[in-house]
Design an enzyme around this catalytic site. Structure first.
Site, short mmCIF file in Angstrom:
data_model
loop_
_atom_site.label_atom_id
_atom_site.label_comp_id
_atom_site.label_asym_id
_atom_site.label_seq_id
_atom_site.Cartn_x
_atom_site.Cartn_y
_atom_site.Cartn_z
N ASP A 127 43.18 45.78 34.57
CA ASP A 127 41.83 46.34 34.62
C ASP A 127 41.83 47.72 35.28
O ASP A 127 42.64 47.99 36.17
CB ASP A 127 40.90 45.38 35.38
CG ASP A 127 39.43 45.64 35.08
OD1 ASP A 127 39.14 46.37 34.12
OD2 ASP A 127 38.59 45.09 35.81
N LEU A 143 62.89 37.32 28.73
CA LEU A 143 61.52 37.37 29.27
C LEU A 143 60.59 36.82 28.20
O LEU A 143 60.65 37.23 27.04
CB LEU A 143 61.11 38.81 29.60
CG LEU A 143 59.65 38.97 30.07
CD1 LEU A 143 59.45 38.39 31.46
CD2 LEU A 143 59.22 40.44 30.05
N HIS A 146 43.28 53.97 28.28
CA HIS A 146 43.94 52.86 27.57
C HIS A 146 45.37 53.26 27.17
O HIS A 146 46.29 52.45 27.25
CB HIS A 146 43.13 52.47 26.33
CG HIS A 146 41.77 51.91 26.67
ND1 HIS A 146 41.58 50.97 27.67
CD2 HIS A 146 40.54 52.16 26.15
CE1 HIS A 146 40.28 50.67 27.74
NE2 HIS A 146 39.63 51.38 26.84
C1 IPE Z 1 38.89 41.77 31.76
O1 IPE Z 1 38.46 43.06 32.07
C2 IPE Z 1 39.59 41.76 30.45
C3 IPE Z 1 40.83 42.52 30.38
C4 IPE Z 1 41.39 43.20 31.35
C5 IPE Z 1 41.47 42.52 29.09
P1 IPE Z 1 36.97 43.55 31.77
O2 IPE Z 1 36.86 44.90 32.38
O3 IPE Z 1 36.67 43.41 30.35
O4 IPE Z 1 36.12 42.45 32.56
P2 IPE Z 1 34.73 42.54 33.30
O5 IPE Z 1 33.73 43.06 32.32
O6 IPE Z 1 34.91 43.45 34.47
O7 IPE Z 1 34.48 41.12 33.73
C1 IPE Z 2 40.87 47.29 31.07
O1 IPE Z 2 40.26 48.47 31.49
C2 IPE Z 2 41.18 47.31 29.60
C3 IPE Z 2 40.36 46.40 28.79
C4 IPE Z 2 39.47 45.58 29.26
C5 IPE Z 2 40.56 46.43 27.36
P1 IPE Z 2 38.70 48.69 31.37
O2 IPE Z 2 38.44 49.35 30.06
O3 IPE Z 2 37.97 47.44 31.61
O4 IPE Z 2 38.48 49.73 32.54
P2 IPE Z 2 37.26 49.79 33.57
O5 IPE Z 2 37.09 48.41 34.16
O6 IPE Z 2 36.05 50.20 32.79
O7 IPE Z 2 37.68 50.79 34.58
MG MG Z 3 37.24 46.59 33.31
#
Ligand code: IPE
Ligand code: IPE
Ligand code: MG
Length: 256
Positions: free
Chosen positions: A34, A145, A51
């Site tokens: 995240d 792995l 990303h």
């Molecule tokens: C959780 O992150 C899902 C992934 C990292 C793939 P999100 O950013 O989508 O989750 P919330 O919205 O903070 O719960």
């Molecule tokens: C995690 O990063 C990637 C996915 C959930 C696909 P985020 O896109 O949720 O990044 P933040 O939480 O907005 O910083």
């Molecule tokens: Mg996120």
């Protein structure tokens, strides 16, 4: 006390670790990757740049897992709830996934990594679903792995799908309700045959499970480092293993 591995310590992260000879290495590490969006925002870049940088962190983390002897690594890359994001971000993420599969699978295979995907892969479309199936088939014999990508994954829907399959097996007479144990139920999940995660890491400082491995992580240790996923590196991974090695897992029992 020696660190598990030398290398630059990330700011604010202690890498002091118990003796590596005796420190337990988690068998299965699962990561909620995240913070990509916040990483990009802090740099005044579009979210897709976060990303992309996150994909580089995936490579580093796979190498770190191999180097530290972790046998199972599960990465939460896209949740079933992430379909609620704007179309352009979904299209960026889908494009990155396609690119990753086309360009990284051969290298994973060379590194003797077995790749699996869990989740509703059909939602990404037929081409990605097929590339995933091909990658799984190509790497099926690898054991160095076990890498699992959670893609369009949601823990609740996984449990409901398993319950539905159990109900069908019971209705058709192939499973007696009294034979349904926890182990038997686990065999109906996407993760059938995989060990449960010992350590779940969520980067970016958020302290939520966000529908990840709800059944499997019943007794996992959790760690919530502040680092944003695109900045995650081997030193953060080693620091997480060192933290894990200091945990006292009791499973509800009383230590002697
Ligand atoms: C959780 O992150 C899902 C992934 C990292 C793939 P999100 O950013 O989508 O989750 P919330 O919205 O903070 O719960
Ligand atoms: C995690 O990063 C990637 C996915 C959930 C696909 P985020 O896109 O949720 O990044 P933040 O939480 O907005 O910083
Ligand atoms: Mg996120």
């Amino acid at each position: 006390m020696a660190p598990l591995r030398t290398g630059a310590a990330p700011a604010g992260v202690r890498i002091e670790a118990p003796d590596p000879e005796s420190a337990p290495v988690p068998r299965h590490v699962a990561i909620i990757m995240d913070g990509n969006g916040r990483w990009a925002q802090a740099r005044h870049l579009p979210r897709v740049a976060g990303h992309r940088a996150g994909a580089q962190a995936v490579r580093r983390t796979i190498e770190a897992a191999i180097a530290s002897g972790v046998g199972w690594l599960t990465l939460y890359a896209f949740s079933s709830e992430n379909w609620a994001r704007p179309e352009d971000e979904i299209s960026d993420l889908t494009g990155l996934l396609r690119h990753y599969l086309r360009h990284e699978v051969a290298e994973l295979h060379r590194e003797r990594v077995r790749l699996r995907a869990i989740g509703d892969r059909a939602r990404f479309g037929a081409d990605i679903a097929r590339e995933l199936a091909d990658a799984e088939a190509l790497t099926a014999g690898n054991t160095r792995l076990h890498l699992t990508m959670a893609l369009s994954y949601g823990g609740r829907s996984e449990i409901v799908a398993a319950a539905r399959a159990v109900a069908q097996a019971a209705a058709s007479g192939t499973l007696a309700p009294s034979d349904l144990t926890e182990d038997a139920f686990s065999g109906f999940l996407f993760t059938a045959g995989m060990p449960d995660p010992d350590l779940v890491i969520r980067t970016s400082g958020e302290r939520r499970v966000s529908n990840f491995l709800l059944w499997q992580a019943a007794y996992a240790e959790y760690l919530f480092p502040e680092v944003l996923w695109p900045d995650f590196n081997a030193a953060h991974f080693d620091s997480a293993l060192a933290d894990y090695a200091r945990r006292n897992r009791r499973y509800g029992a009383r230590p002697e």
